[in-house]
Write a protein that holds these residues in place. Structure first.
Motif, short mmCIF file in Angstrom:
data_model
loop_
_atom_site.label_atom_id
_atom_site.label_comp_id
_atom_site.label_asym_id
_atom_site.label_seq_id
_atom_site.Cartn_x
_atom_site.Cartn_y
_atom_site.Cartn_z
N GLU A 103 0.95 -1.01 -0.40
CA GLU A 103 -0.01 0.37 0.12
C GLU A 103 1.08 1.60 -0.51
O GLU A 103 1.84 1.55 0.31
CB GLU A 103 -1.21 -0.03 0.98
N THR A 104 0.09 2.10 -0.35
CA THR A 104 0.73 4.08 -1.12
C THR A 104 -0.36 4.08 0.05
O THR A 104 -1.78 4.35 0.32
CB THR A 104 1.15 4.11 -1.83
N GLU A 105 -0.15 5.91 -0.40
CA GLU A 105 -1.40 6.95 0.61
C GLU A 105 -2.15 6.47 -0.33
O GLU A 105 -3.80 6.54 0.19
CB GLU A 105 -0.34 8.27 0.52
N ARG A 106 -2.87 6.94 -1.40
CA ARG A 106 -3.39 6.18 -1.81
C ARG A 106 -3.59 5.68 -2.81
O ARG A 106 -4.77 4.51 -2.94
CB ARG A 106 -3.29 7.04 -3.75
N GLU A 120 3.29 5.64 -8.93
CA GLU A 120 3.79 5.61 -6.84
C GLU A 120 3.53 3.80 -7.28
O GLU A 120 3.92 3.73 -6.18
CB GLU A 120 2.40 6.13 -6.54
N HIS A 139 7.35 2.97 -7.80
CA HIS A 139 8.22 2.61 -6.71
C HIS A 139 8.25 1.95 -5.50
O HIS A 139 8.98 1.84 -4.93
CB HIS A 139 7.74 4.38 -5.89
N CYS A 140 5.65 1.98 -5.38
CA CYS A 140 5.87 0.90 -4.06
C CYS A 140 6.54 -1.18 -4.29
O CYS A 140 7.44 -1.41 -3.45
CB CYS A 140 4.31 1.18 -3.84
#
Length: 156
Positions: free
Chosen positions: A8-11, A108, A111-112
């Motif tokens: 997970e990321t923020e979004r 995003e 990167h994750c």
């Protein structure tokens, strides 16, 4: 899904595929004509084609759905192909639906997933291939830290 992997990321929620994802993927990006400029199987002709793709991804723990946590829409997918895990080298690939492009989702997610495989799973290197005429993807990969190491050219 007991063994489901999730990052997970923020979004974003980046998770393994579920059989029920096929219709959501079809609606989100399966019919995108712009993807056909760079990926031979797009746009897909019908939902059955998407169901076949998803079926293939169900048994692949290195195939991930990219889901926007706020809208719960599937915006694309990302895969890491690791033909010889003992060598510690993988190749990343991704698809982001046309209507979700230019919102930072791909960066995003990349990167994750790079962190997941390089740090958590201990891969040595991750490669990416990109059509040089796909300027947006080339810029994205450079922004994510990739650099051009070689070029494939047709024989003249």
């Amino acid at each position: 899904m007991g063994n489901e992997k999730v990052a997970e990321t923020e979004r974003l929620r980046i998770r393994n595929f579920h059989r029920s994802d096929a219709s959501l993927c079809w609606e989100s990006w399966g019919q995108d004509e712009s993807l056909g400029q760079y990926i031979a199987s797009y746009p897909m002709t019908d939902l059955g084609q998407m169901e076949e793709l998803v079926r293939g991804f169900l048994s692949n723990e290195d195939a991930w759905v990219i889901e926007d946590k706020g809208s719960e829409k599937i915006v694309g997918y990302i895969t890491v192909d690791i033909p010889y895990r003992q060598l510690g080298v993988g190749e990343i690939g991704y698809v982001i639906g046309e209507k979700y492009q230019k919102h930072g989702y791909a960066f995003e997610a990349i990167h994750c997933i790079l962190a997941e495989y390089l740090i958590n799973q201990g891969l040595y290197m991750i490669e990416a291939k990109c059509n040089e005429t796909n300027h947006a993807s080339l810029k994205l990969l450079e922004k994510a830290g990739f650099h051009v190491d070689g070029r494939l050219r047709a024989e003249e």
